[in-house]
Design a protein around this motif. Structure first.
Motif, PDB file in Angstrom:
ATOM      1  N   PRO A 199       0.802  -1.228   0.000  1.00  0.00           N
ATOM      2  CA  PRO A 199       0.000   0.000   0.000  1.00  0.00           C
ATOM      3  C   PRO A 199       0.836   1.280   0.000  1.00  0.00           C
ATOM      4  CG  PRO A 199      -0.886  -1.586   1.581  1.00  0.00           C
ATOM      5  CD  PRO A 199       0.448  -2.098   1.135  1.00  0.00           C
ATOM      6  N   ARG A 200       2.013   1.245   0.623  1.00  0.00           N
ATOM      7  CA  ARG A 200       2.862   2.443   0.624  1.00  0.00           C
ATOM      8  C   ARG A 200       3.420   2.716  -0.763  1.00  0.00           C
ATOM      9  NH1 ARG A 200       7.117   0.792   3.912  1.00  0.00           N
ATOM     10  NH2 ARG A 200       8.087   2.844   3.673  1.00  0.00           N
ATOM     11  N   TRP A 201       3.782   1.653  -1.504  1.00  0.00           N
ATOM     12  CA  TRP A 201       4.262   1.858  -2.862  1.00  0.00           C
ATOM     13  C   TRP A 201       3.133   2.353  -3.763  1.00  0.00           C
ATOM     14  CZ3 TRP A 201       7.433   3.727  -5.812  1.00  0.00           C
ATOM     15  CH2 TRP A 201       7.631   3.361  -7.146  1.00  0.00           C
ATOM     16  N   VAL A 202       1.946   1.825  -3.585  1.00  0.00           N
ATOM     17  CA  VAL A 202       0.802   2.310  -4.353  1.00  0.00           C
ATOM     18  C   VAL A 202       0.563   3.791  -4.064  1.00  0.00           C
ATOM     19  CG1 VAL A 202      -1.711   2.159  -4.592  1.00  0.00           C
ATOM     20  CG2 VAL A 202      -0.319   0.071  -4.621  1.00  0.00           C
ATOM     21  N   ALA A 203       0.639   4.180  -2.789  1.00  0.00           N
ATOM     22  CA  ALA A 203       0.434   5.590  -2.433  1.00  0.00           C
ATOM     23  C   ALA A 203       1.485   6.480  -3.090  1.00  0.00           C
ATOM     24  CB  ALA A 203       0.468   5.753  -0.913  1.00  0.00           C
ATOM     25  N   ALA A 204       2.731   6.011  -3.113  1.00  0.00           N
ATOM     26  CA  ALA A 204       3.789   6.793  -3.765  1.00  0.00           C
ATOM     27  C   ALA A 204       3.533   6.897  -5.263  1.00  0.00           C
ATOM     28  CB  ALA A 204       5.147   6.148  -3.499  1.00  0.00           C
ATOM     29  N   GLN A 205       3.117   5.809  -5.891  1.00  0.00           N
ATOM     30  CA  GLN A 205       2.819   5.847  -7.322  1.00  0.00           C
ATOM     31  C   GLN A 205       1.658   6.784  -7.623  1.00  0.00           C
ATOM     32  OE1 GLN A 205       2.526   1.477  -7.915  1.00  0.00           O
ATOM     33  NE2 GLN A 205       4.107   1.756  -9.483  1.00  0.00           N
ATOM     34  N   ALA A 206       0.635   6.756  -6.776  1.00  0.00           N
ATOM     35  CA  ALA A 206      -0.496   7.666  -6.979  1.00  0.00           C
ATOM     36  C   ALA A 206      -0.056   9.119  -6.873  1.00  0.00           C
ATOM     37  CB  ALA A 206      -1.595   7.355  -5.960  1.00  0.00           C
ATOM     38  N   ALA A 207       0.859   9.391  -5.939  1.00  0.00           N
ATOM     39  CA  ALA A 207       1.339  10.766  -5.762  1.00  0.00           C
ATOM     40  C   ALA A 207       2.225  11.216  -6.915  1.00  0.00           C
ATOM     41  CB  ALA A 207       2.103  10.877  -4.443  1.00  0.00           C
ATOM     42  N   LEU A 208       2.941  10.294  -7.541  1.00  0.00           N
ATOM     43  CA  LEU A 208       3.864  10.642  -8.624  1.00  0.00           C
ATOM     44  C   LEU A 208       3.230  10.582 -10.005  1.00  0.00           C
ATOM     45  CD1 LEU A 208       6.983   8.682  -7.331  1.00  0.00           C
ATOM     46  CD2 LEU A 208       6.789  11.177  -7.505  1.00  0.00           C
ATOM     47  N   VAL A 219       5.458  -1.044 -23.791  1.00  0.00           N
ATOM     48  CA  VAL A 219       4.416  -2.055 -23.585  1.00  0.00           C
ATOM     49  C   VAL A 219       3.405  -1.456 -22.628  1.00  0.00           C
ATOM     50  CG1 VAL A 219       3.879  -4.353 -22.713  1.00  0.00           C
ATOM     51  CG2 VAL A 219       6.031  -3.955 -23.923  1.00  0.00           C
ATOM     52  N   GLU A 220       2.202  -1.209 -23.109  1.00  0.00           N
ATOM     53  CA  GLU A 220       1.215  -0.492 -22.302  1.00  0.00           C
ATOM     54  C   GLU A 220      -0.105  -1.259 -22.302  1.00  0.00           C
ATOM     55  OE1 GLU A 220       0.317   2.465 -19.630  1.00  0.00           O
ATOM     56  OE2 GLU A 220       2.218   1.924 -20.539  1.00  0.00           O
ATOM     57  N   PRO A 221      -0.350  -2.082 -21.275  1.00  0.00           N
ATOM     58  CA  PRO A 221      -1.631  -2.774 -21.192  1.00  0.00           C
ATOM     59  C   PRO A 221      -2.753  -1.794 -20.873  1.00  0.00           C
ATOM     60  CG  PRO A 221      -0.379  -3.085 -19.179  1.00  0.00           C
ATOM     61  CD  PRO A 221       0.524  -2.361 -20.136  1.00  0.00           C
ATOM     62  N   PRO A 222      -4.001  -2.168 -21.062  1.00  0.00           N
ATOM     63  CA  PRO A 222      -5.118  -1.276 -20.744  1.00  0.00           C
ATOM     64  C   PRO A 222      -5.055  -0.818 -19.295  1.00  0.00           C
ATOM     65  CG  PRO A 222      -5.889  -3.195 -21.948  1.00  0.00           C
ATOM     66  CD  PRO A 222      -4.458  -3.464 -21.617  1.00  0.00           C
ATOM     67  N   GLY A 223      -5.323   0.466 -19.079  1.00  0.00           N
ATOM     68  CA  GLY A 223      -5.162   1.037 -17.743  1.00  0.00           C
ATOM     69  C   GLY A 223      -6.335   0.818 -16.820  1.00  0.00           C
ATOM     70  N   PHE A 224      -7.550   0.717 -17.353  1.00  0.00           N
ATOM     71  CA  PHE A 224      -8.765   0.552 -16.546  1.00  0.00           C
ATOM     72  C   PHE A 224      -8.824   1.582 -15.418  1.00  0.00           C
ATOM     73  CE2 PHE A 224      -8.256  -3.574 -18.576  1.00  0.00           C
ATOM     74  CZ  PHE A 224      -9.539  -3.806 -19.055  1.00  0.00           C
ATOM     75  N   GLY A 225      -8.511   2.819 -15.760  1.00  0.00           N
ATOM     76  CA  GLY A 225      -8.613   3.918 -14.811  1.00  0.00           C
ATOM     77  C   GLY A 225      -7.373   4.179 -13.984  1.00  0.00           C
ATOM     78  N   LEU A 226      -6.333   3.351 -14.123  1.00  0.00           N
ATOM     79  CA  LEU A 226      -5.086   3.598 -13.395  1.00  0.00           C
ATOM     80  C   LEU A 226      -4.211   4.559 -14.195  1.00  0.00           C
ATOM     81  CD1 LEU A 226      -4.134   0.015 -12.139  1.00  0.00           C
ATOM     82  CD2 LEU A 226      -5.419   1.805 -10.947  1.00  0.00           C
ATOM     83  N   PRO A 227      -3.464   5.424 -13.504  1.00  0.00           N
ATOM     84  CA  PRO A 227      -2.656   6.420 -14.214  1.00  0.00           C
ATOM     85  C   PRO A 227      -1.288   5.888 -14.605  1.00  0.00           C
ATOM     86  CG  PRO A 227      -2.434   6.747 -11.864  1.00  0.00           C
ATOM     87  CD  PRO A 227      -3.387   5.579 -12.033  1.00  0.00           C
ATOM     88  N   GLY A 228      -0.641   6.541 -15.553  1.00  0.00           N
ATOM     89  CA  GLY A 228       0.774   6.296 -15.790  1.00  0.00           C
ATOM     90  C   GLY A 228       1.577   6.874 -14.643  1.00  0.00           C
ATOM     91  N   THR A 229       2.601   6.143 -14.208  1.00  0.00           N
ATOM     92  CA  THR A 229       3.370   6.593 -13.050  1.00  0.00           C
ATOM     93  C   THR A 229       4.731   5.918 -13.041  1.00  0.00           C
ATOM     94  OG1 THR A 229       3.293   6.900 -10.639  1.00  0.00           O
ATOM     95  CG2 THR A 229       2.464   4.805 -11.507  1.00  0.00           C
ATOM     96  N   LEU A 230       5.491   6.193 -12.000  1.00  0.00           N
ATOM     97  CA  LEU A 230       6.798   5.581 -11.822  1.00  0.00           C
ATOM     98  C   LEU A 230       6.636   4.096 -11.497  1.00  0.00           C
ATOM     99  CD1 LEU A 230       9.916   5.845 -11.431  1.00  0.00           C
ATOM    100  CD2 LEU A 230       9.440   6.316  -9.021  1.00  0.00           C
ATOM    101  N   LEU A 231       7.349   3.245 -12.221  1.00  0.00           N
ATOM    102  CA  LEU A 231       7.392   1.812 -11.939  1.00  0.00           C
ATOM    103  C   LEU A 231       8.763   1.444 -11.385  1.00  0.00           C
ATOM    104  CD1 LEU A 231       5.708   0.288 -15.141  1.00  0.00           C
ATOM    105  CD2 LEU A 231       4.631   1.234 -13.097  1.00  0.00           C
ATOM    106  N   HIS A 232       8.763   0.567 -10.402  1.00  0.00           N
ATOM    107  CA  HIS A 232      10.033   0.052  -9.901  1.00  0.00           C
ATOM    108  C   HIS A 232      10.721  -0.783 -10.978  1.00  0.00           C
ATOM    109  CE1 HIS A 232      12.715  -2.801  -7.840  1.00  0.00           C
ATOM    110  NE2 HIS A 232      12.847  -1.883  -6.895  1.00  0.00           N
ATOM    111  N   GLY A 233       9.922  -1.588 -11.685  1.00  0.00           N
ATOM    112  CA  GLY A 233      10.446  -2.391 -12.774  1.00  0.00           C
ATOM    113  C   GLY A 233      10.846  -3.798 -12.393  1.00  0.00           C
ATOM    114  N   ASP A 234      11.161  -4.016 -11.103  1.00  0.00           N
ATOM    115  CA  ASP A 234      11.540  -5.352 -10.637  1.00  0.00           C
ATOM    116  C   ASP A 234      11.041  -5.512  -9.202  1.00  0.00           C
ATOM    117  OD1 ASP A 234      12.637  -7.875 -10.833  1.00  0.00           O
ATOM    118  OD2 ASP A 234      14.671  -7.240 -10.309  1.00  0.00           O
ATOM    119  N   PHE A 235       9.733  -5.304  -9.045  1.00  0.00           N
ATOM    120  CA  PHE A 235       9.130  -5.158  -7.719  1.00  0.00           C
ATOM    121  C   PHE A 235       8.844  -6.518  -7.075  1.00  0.00           C
ATOM    122  CE2 PHE A 235       5.436  -3.786  -4.965  1.00  0.00           C
ATOM    123  CZ  PHE A 235       6.167  -2.968  -4.136  1.00  0.00           C
TER     124      PHE A 235
END
Length: 343
Positions: A199-208, A219-235
């Protein structure tokens, strides 16, 4: 278990081969036990520059040959064969003579060392040292130019949650100096750890969220209402510390956050997956109640492997031939996984 052949060089000049030995750690890039043995046996200070050859097809076990740099010429080496180490245009700075020492010298300009630096890991994606200092253990890490600038990424994360990323002591492109992150690595996370970190990583992604501040992988799958944001990439949880800090930001990029969740879900044991999905979906619904994170995750599962194929191919395209063994076959394997999960 690895059997080690160490080809010793001083200033790039081959001076002989050490007596072969074994170490318990199977992983080729884990060089701490290699240099510890050589330092004791040879009475010099050594660092592993690069992998030269191996007999195994994966990242572990087998007979592994390294080019090893010593600070001076030791006695008792075998000169029965000659070896040359011509440079290669894709060789990384820490794999060249003097490279590890230069990383330590850079770190020593920012902290006061109280003991001998320990080279923990080296391969085509990083060189990592643990340094004893007056402020405790710190970590000096060098990364290649084709990966994200970790200092910049850590700064972005810390701007919205300073407790989620390691404390950055110094940085410049290609290297960072980090304070020790408390706790242990979470390869097998409990539900409590998942509920504390996800949840803390989600909160950071929402803020960024917003316009891209890093590269987009394509590679961009359908967002279904989620925003583009920072990805860790190897989470995956091996990059989490039990104290709550997330490590290793070199794969960071910009995109759909469901890609990070898909990487995590695909990594954890089957018995943990439902809890991970629940924690991630509930966290995003708090920030984006009009989104459908569960559907976004379903579409992101195959897409995350397509991203993986791109990443592994980038590694192969940018590393010297002797180190390609770390990643050979990975792009093809990732594409096969994507196909097997196709929605």
């Amino acid at each position: 278990m690895r059997e080690i052949r160490a080809l010793i060089t001083v200033g790039g000049r081959y001076v002989g081969e050490a007596e072969p030995f074994t170490v318990d750690s199977p992983w080729w890039n884990h060089v701490e036990p290699v240099t510890a043995h050589l330092d004791r046996a040879l009475g010099v200070t050594t660092s592993v520059l690069r992998l030269v050859a191996t007999t195994a097809p994966a990242m572990r076990d087998g007979v592994v040959t390294y080019q090893v740099e010593a600070d001076r010429e030791p006695a008792g080496l075998d000169r029965g064969a000659e070896h040359e180490f011509p440079d290669h245009p894709l060789r990384l700075p820490w794999a060249r003579p003097g490279g590890p020492a230069e990383l330590v010298a850079w770190a020593a300009r920012h902290v006061r060392l109280t003991g001998r630096p320990v080279q923990v890991k080296t391969w085509n994606l990083s060189c990592l040292y643990r340094l004893p200092t007056t402020r405790g253990a710190v970590w000096a890490k060098a990364t290649p130019p084709f990966m994200a600038d970790e200092g910049r990424v850590i700064g972005l994360v810390a701007s919205v949650d300073p407790t989620l990323a390691p404390v950055l002591l110094a940085a410049e492109p290609g290297r960072v100096l980090l304070a020790e992150a408390p706790g242990h690595d979470c390869w097998r996370p409990t539900g409590e750890v998942v509920d504390r970190i996800v949840p803390r990583w989600v909160a950071a992604q929402a803020a960024l969220a917003g316009e891209p501040r890093l590269r987009v992988r394509g590679v961009e799958p359908p967002g279904f209402g989620l925003p583009g944001t920072l990805l860790h990439g190897d989470f995956h949880p091996g990059n989490w510390r039990s104290g709550g800090v997330v490590l290793d930001w070199g794969d960071a990029h910009w995109g759909n956050p469901a890609l990070d969740a898909a990487r995590l879900v695909g990594f954890v044991a089957p018995g943990v997956r439902a809890g991970v999905e629940r924690a991630w979906v509930e966290a995003w619904l708090e920030h984006r109640p009009d989104s459908d994170p569960a559907e976004a995750l379903r579409h992101a599962r195959p897409a995350s492997h397509l991203v993986g194929a791109l990443v592994y191919q980038e590694f192969l395209d940018n590393i010297e031939p002797s180190e390609r063994v770390y990643h050979e076959g990975d792009p093809e394997a990732e594409r096969e996984r994507a196909q097997s999960l196709a929605v």
